[in-house]
Design an enzyme around this catalytic site. Sequence first.
Site, PDB file in Angstrom:
ATOM      1  N   GLY A 100      -5.840  -4.834  -2.163  1.00 13.28           N
ATOM      2  CA  GLY A 100      -4.890  -4.554  -3.226  1.00 13.28           C
ATOM      3  C   GLY A 100      -4.241  -3.206  -3.003  1.00 13.28           C
ATOM      4  O   GLY A 100      -4.836  -2.297  -2.422  1.00 13.28           O
ATOM      5  N   VAL A 110     -11.645  -0.289   5.877  1.00 14.01           N
ATOM      6  CA  VAL A 110     -12.725  -1.224   5.549  1.00 14.01           C
ATOM      7  C   VAL A 110     -13.032  -1.156   4.066  1.00 14.01           C
ATOM      8  O   VAL A 110     -13.243  -0.077   3.512  1.00 14.01           O
ATOM      9  CB  VAL A 110     -14.024  -0.884   6.331  1.00 14.01           C
ATOM     10  N   ILE A 128     -13.633   1.256  -1.646  1.00 14.66           N
ATOM     11  CA  ILE A 128     -15.057   1.592  -1.677  1.00 14.66           C
ATOM     12  C   ILE A 128     -15.323   2.751  -0.731  1.00 14.66           C
ATOM     13  O   ILE A 128     -15.079   2.636   0.467  1.00 14.66           O
ATOM     14  CB  ILE A 128     -15.939   0.390  -1.272  1.00 14.66           C
ATOM     15  N   GLY A 142      -2.507 -15.694  -5.194  1.00 12.34           N
ATOM     16  CA  GLY A 142      -2.164 -14.539  -4.359  1.00 12.34           C
ATOM     17  C   GLY A 142      -3.365 -13.923  -3.657  1.00 12.34           C
ATOM     18  O   GLY A 142      -3.262 -12.857  -3.067  1.00 12.34           O
ATOM     19  N   VAL A 164       0.831  -1.207   0.000  1.00 15.15           N
ATOM     20  CA  VAL A 164       0.000   0.000   0.000  1.00 15.15           C
ATOM     21  C   VAL A 164       0.866   1.258   0.000  1.00 15.15           C
ATOM     22  O   VAL A 164       0.673   2.169  -0.802  1.00 15.15           O
ATOM     23  CB  VAL A 164      -0.972   0.006   1.199  1.00 15.15           C
ATOM     24  N   LYS A 180     -13.479  -5.392  10.953  1.00 17.10           N
ATOM     25  CA  LYS A 180     -14.243  -4.474  10.104  1.00 17.10           C
ATOM     26  C   LYS A 180     -15.681  -4.348  10.595  1.00 17.10           C
ATOM     27  O   LYS A 180     -16.279  -3.267  10.530  1.00 17.10           O
ATOM     28  CB  LYS A 180     -14.192  -4.953   8.658  1.00 17.10           C
TER      29      LYS A 180
END
Lengths: 427, 427
Positions: free
Chosen positions: B302, B132, B136, B187, B13, B205
Amino acid sequence: MTMKLALIGCGTVGSEVVRLLHRQETDLTSRIGEPIEIAGIAVRRGGRDRGDLPVDPSLFTTDALGLVNRDDVDIVVEVVGGIEPAREWITTALRAGKAVITANKALLAEDGSALAQAAVDGGADLYYEAAVAGAIPLLRPLRESLHGDTIHRVISIVNGTTNYILSRMTETGAGFAEALEEASALGYAEADPTADVEGFDAAAKAAILASLAFHTRVTVTDVYREGITEVSAADIASAAEMGCVVKPLCIASRDGDVVSARVHPAMIPREHPLASVNGAYNAVFVEAEAAGRLMFYGAGAGGAPTASAVLGDLVAVARNRRAGATPMPPTVYADLAIRPMGDVLTRYHVSLDVDDEPGVLAEVASVFAAHGVSMRTVRQSGRGHEAVLVAVTHTATDAQLSTTVDQLSKLDSVRRVASVMRVEGEV
Amino acid sequence: MTMKLALIGCGTVGSEVVRLLHRQETDLTSRIGEPIEIAGIAVRRGGRDRGDLPVDPSLFTTDALGLVNRDDVDIVVEVVGGIEPAREWITTALRAGKAVITANKALLAEDGSALAQAAVDGGADLYYEAAVAGAIPLLRPLRESLHGDTIHRVISIVNGTTNYILSRMTETGAGFAEALEEASALGYAEADPTADVEGFDAAAKAAILASLAFHTRVTVTDVYREGITEVSAADIASAAEMGCVVKPLCIASRDGDVVSARVHPAMIPREHPLASVNGAYNAVFVEAEAAGRLMFYGAGAGGAPTASAVLGDLVAVARNRRAGATPMPPTVYADLAIRPMGDVLTRYHVSLDVDDEPGVLAEVASVFAAHGVSMRTVRQSGRGHEAVLVAVTHTATDAQLSTTVDQLSKLDSVRRVASVMRVEGEV
C-alpha cells in the site's frame, strides 16, 4: 585494537551477557570490526563463586564507580537497576564520553532527561533496548523506523508476570490469588510481586514508550496506574461473554498537543492482535498515521532475551564508536501536555448486583444519562437477589464514569457495584 | 541549510511520499535538524496532471539520471522498481556519495552486492526498509537490534496478495480461482497476478531476509519457489482437520554453515503466531538463539505504509548525513553454502485417493518405509472408490519425499496423489 567493556551487575542478565559475549566472540568481532573485551565486572559482593562463567575471576570488583572511571573503558553496560547508585555510574560514564547501555527502566522513567543531557554533554551514545519488552526490538523501530511517520497510539503488554496471571485466569477460570500462586511457583512472579501486579513496572515502561513515540518528555509520575489485583474470575467470564479477553494494558496516546499514558487491566476484543498474546509474552501494538497498525511480539523478560537486547545495542554502540559517529539521541522536541486521567476517553464495562424489581433498569439508565454517559448495551440476568446487570458504555471520560459509578452505588436497588473495567482496542 | 531530495518515481508510493513530506514538514525538520526539500521528481511521462500533489509542477522531469547527477542532490529515493534503469540510477548516486533509499526488492535480490559495493565505494548510505514487508520495521531490527544474537530461522508471510487469497479460501471454503477473482476485484491482486501467486515477489524478499539474517549473500536464484495456484479447497479443509491453516510462507533457515531459503504454501498449526495473520497483512517470525521467538506484524503493502518506511529511512539517512557519520552497511562476513531444496528437511501432509481394499494401507506404508520416510499419523476415510488416505510424516528430506510420492503414484491401489503439502512451524 579492542573495545573495552565495563559490566556493572552480574545477576541473571549480566551473567547471560558474559556467556553470549563468549559464545559469539567470533561473530561479534566480525560484525563490529574489532574484538570486545571485558575490562571488569562490578558486583555487590565479592568472593562469590562464579566458576560457571567463562571469564577470568580477577575481573570481578566491588568498586563499580572505580571501574566506570577507568581510562581504558569504552563502553559501560549497567544491568543492576534502581535509581542510585545507577544514576551516578551512568551519568559519570556518559559525561566522560563513554557509551552506556542500560536496562534500567526505573531510572529512565524517573529521570531520563538527566541521562539524555549527560549523553549530549559527553558526546556519548545512550542505548536502552533492554529496558522495555526484553528482546523485542522496539526502541530502535520507534525512534528510527517510524521516524518519518506520526504515531497516534501505542497499546502494549509489557509485563510478563501480569500477562501470565491473566492468561491463566482466562484459561482455567481461576481467581487472581490462585493464578498468582501458580506464577510464583513457576518463577514468573517474584517473592514480592508488588512491582508487577500493582503496575509499577509497566508504568515505568509506559513513560519510556510515550516519550519515544511522541518525541516529548513523559515521566513515571505522569502515568496513571492501576494494578490487576482486583480482577476477578467473574470479570474474566464477563469479558468472554462479550467476545473479549482481559489483558494488562499499557496505553500511550496522543491527541493533538496532549498525551496520556496509563496502565490498567482492560477488556479487548478477541480479534485484536493483542488478544492472542498469552503467557509471559509481551507485545507492542502501534497505530501510526501512514504505517497503519503494527505489532511487535516476543519474550519480554528472562536472562537470555534481555541479554540479546543488550548485545544488539552493544554492537551498534561499538560500530558507532569505531566509525567515530556523532551520537544521535532520541529527538525530544515536542513539549506536549499530559492529559489528566479524569479527561481520558474510553469505554467501560460496568457490572452491578441488583434486586430484580420493576424499574431497576430505568433507574440505572437514568443515572448513566444524568452524567452524560451513553450506554451501548445493557443486559440483565438472574432473578431476585441474584440478579446481575451489565452495561457497556460508549466512550466517556474517566471522571464522568467515576461519578456515575459513585451515584449507582448509592441506589437502593443496586446492592453492589461488582466491577468496572475499561474496554479498549475497538477493531 | 536544507537537505535536497531527488524522488525517482511518482506512482502510488512516490506520490504518498510527496504527501507525507508535505504534511509532516514541521515534525521532519525537528527530527532531522534541518528541512528536507524536493529537488526534483523523475517520472516516465511528462505532462500528466498531478494537480492533487502539494508540489511545484516545475519539479517534474523525465530525465531521472540527469536529476540523480545534479550537484545539489543529497539523497535519492527510488520507488520505480525493476532491474534497469534502476540499477544505473542507484549505483550512480551511491558512487557520487549520495545516500539512496529504495524499495526495489527485485534489484536488491538479484544484485544486492553490486549496490552494497557502490555504497562502500561512494561512502554513502543505502537503506531499503520499504523493500520487504512495507511499513513493518524489519530490516533495522534484523541488521541492528538482533546484531548481538544468532538467528536460526526466519519464517514470514511477506506477500499480501497470496495471504489474502489463502485467508479467504480458509474463511469461505472457496477455491483458488474464486478467491483470486475476489482479490482482483478488491485491488489486492494485480491484473497479471503471476509475480504474486507464483511466488516471485516473495522469493526476492526471501533472498533479502536471508542475507540480512545470516550475514551472508543469498540471491533470488538461490531461493526455492513454489506458487499457491495448486492449493485446493480440499487442502484447506484437510489442514483444518489437522488443526492447521495453509499460509504462503517464506522460510530462511540456517543450520551450521549452510542456509536455505524457500517460498511455498504450507500448513502451520493454528496456535502458531503466524496462523492468525490474515488478509493482506504481513508478518515476520524470527527464531533467535538468545532472544527466542519474535514476531513483527503489519501492513505489507500500500502507498501510505510503504511511504512510511521510506520516510523512516529518510530521517535516518538525513541525520547521518548531517552528523557526518560514516555509513554502516549491513555486515556480510559469512560465506555460507546454499542447501539444495532436495536436502531440506521438513514434514509433509500427503493426501491420496485410494481404492478401499484390504492391504492398501500396508502397501502405502511400505512405500514410505522403503524411502526412509517415517509416518507420524495416517488416517483413512470414505469407502470404495471415494476412499481417501491422509498421511502426515515426520521430518524427511524433500528428495526422499519426492521419490516416495513418485512411487505412490504408481501403485495400483492409489488412484491419484491428491495433494502434497509441507507442514511447518511445530509449536
